[in-house]
Design an enzyme around this catalytic site. Structure first.
Site, short mmCIF file in Angstrom:
data_model
loop_
_atom_site.label_atom_id
_atom_site.label_comp_id
_atom_site.label_asym_id
_atom_site.label_seq_id
_atom_site.Cartn_x
_atom_site.Cartn_y
_atom_site.Cartn_z
CG HIS A 168 62.47 20.52 97.55
ND1 HIS A 168 63.42 19.73 96.96
CD2 HIS A 168 61.85 19.73 98.46
CE1 HIS A 168 63.37 18.53 97.47
NE2 HIS A 168 62.43 18.49 98.39
CD GLU A 171 57.55 19.62 100.15
OE1 GLU A 171 57.78 18.76 101.02
OE2 GLU A 171 57.87 19.47 98.95
CG HIS A 172 61.79 19.19 103.02
ND1 HIS A 172 62.43 18.04 103.41
CD2 HIS A 172 61.47 19.00 101.72
CE1 HIS A 172 62.51 17.20 102.39
NE2 HIS A 172 61.93 17.76 101.35
CD GLU A 246 63.92 19.37 107.10
OE1 GLU A 246 63.74 18.78 106.01
OE2 GLU A 246 64.00 18.78 108.19
CD GLU A 268 63.73 15.21 98.36
OE1 GLU A 268 63.64 15.82 99.42
OE2 GLU A 268 62.84 15.20 97.50
NE ARG A 711 37.39 -4.42 69.85
CZ ARG A 711 37.61 -5.45 69.02
NH1 ARG A 711 38.83 -5.66 68.54
NH2 ARG A 711 36.65 -6.25 68.69
ZN LIG Z 1 61.90 16.80 99.50
#
Ligand SMILES: [Zn+2]
Length: 1086
Positions: A168, A171-172, A246, A268, A711
């Site tokens: 994570h 990724e940042h 981060e 976060e 339906r």
């Molecule tokens: Zn994040």
């Protein structure tokens, strides 16, 4: 998530927002965002990390919109299948001749790619070629068709070994500067200055995805290049500061103060760990998979994140962010050769690595006995703690991946059991009165092995066992008795409809397909197979017709659930002390850290803190900024996107028609003016809407009504919509009934809308009571997870009538109303029932009605007679005098206290009151403030997950908001500094151009036909003309520096007269009050 969506809310179209809520990928969005039902998302929903959710100013609208697309929602299969077909792609690609294929293969070979296989996928009318890059083994899916919304994605397998959150944080971090783009955050530059229709990144439990999309080819390749450079050559592996910013770091401003933890991901995840539903999902996942990578948290556990070292972080990148471990996706109408050419430039720089072996996901072996886990979650002291337990049963369905046929059948079974309010497992659980709302996501198949989970929250302790028994006995009963034929037909129709419609909202269709394909491809399985649903679906349909549904589904229930010992039961208990205990524990650790430091250490830490902040706050040099490729103003169309709209009249009612290609689907909205409603009835409106769809008529039980809708149609939904109107005192407030059906079912659609509106009876007290407790549970969840939305609504309620109305139906006031209503249902049901009837009487009139239709011209013409019949059936009461709701909340500052580890902080004022006249440049400026000043100060150096501003051009309210924020007063100081920031701003032409282009990208956001028709209707209701849109566009395009300075004066009124609202922890509020006494009024909410 989508900050872009937030920014888009500025546009003249209140609808131009992204149908993509926080933490939901295409694969999940049916459940988490399109679904009106509150099924909790489990922990492995990918984290949509770069961007944040949209605040409520428009969330109510958004949410209702989203719900609208799926009312007879097909949760699982929709999830599974909707991503598979691509209707917009109307014609097969033209380049299919043998000759062409030969030439293309030759180009590929020259560029170093070996063709593995090639197929024409009818479901998405695409030619798909799978390549392998010969030198590195990187795999590439190149999908060609006529869809202009082009998509690129690079995906790495990134299984973590612990809960430090490496994948994570990485990724940042990789989006914070790279070799070719050496700036602080190229990602933000792209946000500011590109025409992207999608830009984000997600971390899954075992993979990390970097997708982008654009309809402009030049822009698209710019985005691709920035992303490729970011993942393969990021600066973060050499730059400790990015890791600190981060991930995590110690912050010490002054050696005499306390040390604290800071970091974007750290905060976060603190937010994530404050939400009971998330804790439940994570606990379940980890308990189901104790032995493989899914037993840890790829997002990061705030208690473990500070154990992560920079060395480990760098090593993780070196190992897994390698072409040999990459799967790359291209999709759309661009030149397939160009794709390979771009890729070869990057891939050729690497040799093969052993990463694919090291990143393999080992399957979890099945248990021989069930497991039980008891966990605590942080609860507030409010409410009855005895009724706050959660219990959830979870199964790991198989020790290996399932074949697609079985998965499809399981998905169908899941829809039958849980997909709609009428589905038996869902219905029985909610009707039992044992709990407030459903938890557990049903069948989940995004990881290597599929799971199933179901449970209830809001359960009292003695009832926990009863819930478990009820789940088991209901599943056994379903296996024994099978499903109702009407229910099977309704599910089948819903699924087929959603496949054919393939409505991914503003989520690019190509991305939806990519996520679907990657779900198998990432495990070395066939990437084409998940795209081809037609055959297995037909086979399933035939089997059901031949053998009966029981023969198809019962053995699955037996094998995968009832006789499967790999079951984990999770019981969650509320713990009012947990939040403060966690807080204490963190404090103690930090005190020990400080105690272990010498004076020199402390001085050094304070210096390092200072250094980091200075670096964060220093703008990128202009030459670095210029490295990010951008379009020029010449590339931008001078005119807004026009939506064909014909305004007519049928029997005295306004009818808007939009002639757009919809692949045989008819979309309609019927709206009723709420202006005639008595003020005290407003908070009942959302429950009134739900009752219409879920209460039943004299001849149909609600189950039958629901099945009938399933339906005959693609779904019907009902919800309120409210907005201010520029230049008008009274707001625009409507009840919207939204429906869709295949063209040949138009008559059924209008007749069902009519039945829902006129025949539903408000007599079922028990069901109503369930609606109340579900709504309450949903609001509590929002308060914890989307506090910024609650804050925005609260400030709106203090500033204008439309805001007040919205808050009555979706803010803290609404939550309080629900809390008191719960008791009232038993004491005065007759009174409530007659209030519901009164709402119907007030709203249901031809006089305040408008009908909106979107479809191809011929379908529109054919539908007119049904519309006319529908209109004739409406009562035509003489329009009652519009009620004057001149109501607002008191404008004092307010802190809403909840048990949380992170805050949501807002400040807002009406800038029209200062005399500011709307100009298109406001969109550019507001975007710019969000992307620079607030991003840098609130997120980057403040450590919040997000900070942004929003300008509601209809009301004039300019608001600042933060998301998962460790600070409170400090964030307000940043907001107050905005005016000075604008006045001191120096900007070169390139930067200004970028800001303009980015704003146009938001204004021109990609919309599918139903969304276009809906936007046009809202513009009509809000009085926004084409001339005005043209004028605003010209103003946007000609924004000058002078506009920024002038705007500074308008925005100063937020600083001086703005109202503050926050959702925050008691500790932080008390600390703020110490610093600044009487600053807030306190309201305890949970
Ligand atoms: Zn994040």
């Amino acid at each position: 998530m989508e900050r872009a969506a937030l920014l888009r809310s500025l546009t003249c179209s209140p609808l131009a927002c992204n149908a993509f809520l926080f933490r939901s990928s295409a694969l999940r969005f049916s459940r988490t965002s399109l679904s009106p039902l509150s099924r909790s998302s489990s922990s492995f929903a990918p984290k949509c990390h770069r961007l944040i959710p949209h605040p409520t100013g428009r969330t109510l609208l958004r949410r209702s919109l989203l719900a609208a697309t799926s009312s007879a929602s097909c949760l699982n299969l929709r999830k599974r299948l909707s991503s598979l077909s691509t209707r917009a792609v109307a014609t097969p690609p033209t380049h299919t001749s043998q000759e062409f294929v030969g030439a293309r293969d030759e180009v590929a070979e020259k560029l170093g790619f070996e063709k593995v296989s090639e197929e024409f996928v009818g479901e998405c009318k695409s030619r798909a070629v799978l390549y392998k890059h010969e030198k590195t083994g990187a795999e590439v899916m190149s999908v060609s068709n006529s869809d202009e919304n082009k998509v690129f994605g690079v995906v790495f397998r990134t299984p973590p070994k612990d809960s430090t959150g490496i994948p994570h944080i990485l990724e940042h971090s990789v989006l914070c500067g790279s070799r070719k783009y050496p700036l602080k955050e190229p990602f933000v530059e792209l946000l500011k200055g590109s025409l992207h229709t999608f830009l984000n990144a997600f971390t899954y439990p075992d993979r990390t995805c970097y997708p982008v999309a654009s309809t402009n080819t030049k822009d698209f390749y710019n985005l691709v290049d920035v992303y490729l450079d970011a993942v393969f050559f990021p600066k973060c592996v050499e730059d400790f500061h990015t890791f600190q910013q981060e991930g995590w770091h110690y912050e010490l401003n002054n050696p005499s103060e306390d040390i604290s933890y800071k970091g974007v991901v750290f905060n976060e995840m603190k937010g994530v760990y404050s939400q009971p539903d998330n804790i439940l999902g994570r606990t379940a996942q980890q308990a189901l998979f104790p032995d493989n990578t899914y037993g840890v948290d790829s997002g990061g556990d705030p208690q473990v994140i500070p154990k992560l070292t920079f060395e480990q972080f760098k090593e993780f990148h070196r190992k897994y962010y390698h072409p040999s471990n990459a799967r790359i996706w291209f999709y759309g109408d661009d030149d397939p050769n160009e794709r390979l050419r771009i890729l070869s430039e990057y891939l050729d720089m690497f040799d093969a690595s052993s990463a694919p072996n090291e990143s393999k996901i080992e399957p979890q072996k099945l248990f021989s006995d069930p497991v039980r886990i008891v966990e605590k979650y942080p609860a507030g002291e409010g409410g009855d703690l005895k009724k706050k337990n959660m219990v959830c049963l979870n199964w790991l369905l198989s020790d290996k991946p399932l074949d697609l046929e079985t998965e499809l059948t399981l998905g169908f079974l899941d829809h039958l059991m849980l997909g709609t309010p009428a589905s038996p497992l869902r219905k029985i659980l909610l009707e039992s009165g044992l709990g407030e709302a459903i938890v557990g996501g049903g069948v989940e198949d995004e990881l290597l092995q599929p799971q199933f989970s179901i449970g209830l929250k809001g359960v009292s302790e003695p009832d926990i066992e009863k819930v478990e028994e009820l789940i088991m006995s209901t599943l056994a009963k379903l296996a024994e008795e099978g499903f109702d034929a009407d229910a099977v037909e309704a599910s089948m129709n819903t699924i087929e409809f959603s496949l054919r419609e393939n409505n991914t909202g503003s989520f690019p269709r190509g991305l939806s397909l990519m996520l679907r394909s990657i779900g198998k491809w990432i495990y070395d399985m066939d990437p084409f197979a998940p795209l081809k649903y037609e055959k297995p679906l037909m086979a399933l349909k035939a089997r059901i017709a031949e053998e009966g549904s029981k023969a198809v589904f019962s053995p699955l229930l037996e094998k995968f659930i009832l006789k499967n010992p790999h079951r984990v039961t999770i019981e969650m208990q509320p713990d009012p002390d947990k939040a403060s205990r966690d807080e204490e524990a963190e404090k103690e650790i930090l005190e020990n850290v400080k105690a272990s430091m010498t004076e020199e250490d402390l001085a050094e830490l304070a210096r390092a803190t200072q250094e980091l902040r200075l670096k964060q706050e220093t703008p990128d040099p202009p030459e670095a900024l210029r490295s990010v490729p951008s379009l020029s103003l010449q590339d931008i169309p001078k005119e807004p996107i026009r939506i064909p709209t014909e305004v007519g009249d049928i029997n005295g009612v306004k009818v808007l028609q939009h002639d757009l290609f919809t692949n045989d689907v008819l979309y309609t909205e019927v709206v009723f003016n709420m202006g005639t409603l008595k003020q005290e009835l407003l908070p009942l409106v959302p429950l009134f809407c739900q009752s219409l769809l879920e209460m039943g008529t004299e001849d149909l039980t609600f189950v039958q009504l629901n099945q009938l809708i399933g339906r005959k149609t693609g779904g019907i939904s009902v919800y309120p919509f409210t907005s201010s109107v520029r230049g008008r005192e009274d707001p625009c407030s409507y009840m919207v009934v939204r429906g869709k059906a295949m063209a040949e079912r138009a008559e059924d659609l209008f007749s069902l809308v009519n039945r829902v509106l006129q025949e539903v009876q408000f007599t079922d007290r028990q069901r109503f009571k369930q609606f109340v407790s579900q709504s309450k549970a949903r609001m509590e969840n929002r308060l914890r997870g989307s506090g910024h939305g609650i804050v925005a609504a609260r400030m709106g309620a203090k500033l204008n009538v439309a805001g007040w109305i919205s808050e009555q139906m979706g803010g803290i006031s609404y939550l309080e109303f629900l809390q008191s209503l719960e008791e009232k249902v038993d004491q005065d049901w007759a009174g409530i029932s007659s209030s519901l009837e009164e709402i119907r009487k007030s709203l249901l009139s031809r006089n305040g009605c408008l009908v909106n239709l979107t479809a191809d011209g011929k379908i529109l013409t054919n539908s007119e007679k049904f519309v006319s019949r529908f209109i004739d059936s409406l009562p035509s009461s003489s329009l009652v005098e519009t009620t004057n709701w001149n109501a607002r909340l008191h404008s004092s500052n307010e802190a809403i206290v909840i048990p949380t580890q992170v805050n949501y902080v807002g400040k807002a004022a009406n800038i029209y009151e200062t005399g500011y006249q709307l100009d298109g440049s406001a969109h550019v400026i507001s975007n710019y403030i969000s992307n620079t000043w607030l991003w840098d100060r609130v997120r980057v150096s403040g450590g919040a997950y997000g900070g942004f501003c929003n300008f509601d051009t209809h009301s004039g309210v300019f608001s600042f908001l933060s998301y998962r924020d460790p600070n409170l007063l400090k964030t307000l100081d940043v907001y107050d500094g905005t005016g000075d920031f604008l006045r001191g701003l120096e900007m070169d032409d390139d930067t200004l151009t970028k800001a303009i282009i980015g704003t146009i990208g938001d204004v021109d956001s990609y919309q599918l036909p139903d969304a276009k028709g809906y936007s046009s209707m809202l513009r009509y209701l809000l009085g926004i003309t084409e001339e005005e849109r043209q004028r605003r566009r010209e103003e946007i395009l000609s924004t000058r520096m002078q506009d920024f300075r002038e705007f500074a004066d308008a925005i100063e009124s937020v600083k001086n007269k703005g109202v503050v609202a926050a959702v925050a922890s008691l500790d932080d509020v008390e600390a703020a009050l110490k610093e600044c006494s009487n600053f807030f009024q306190i309201k305890k909410a949970l």
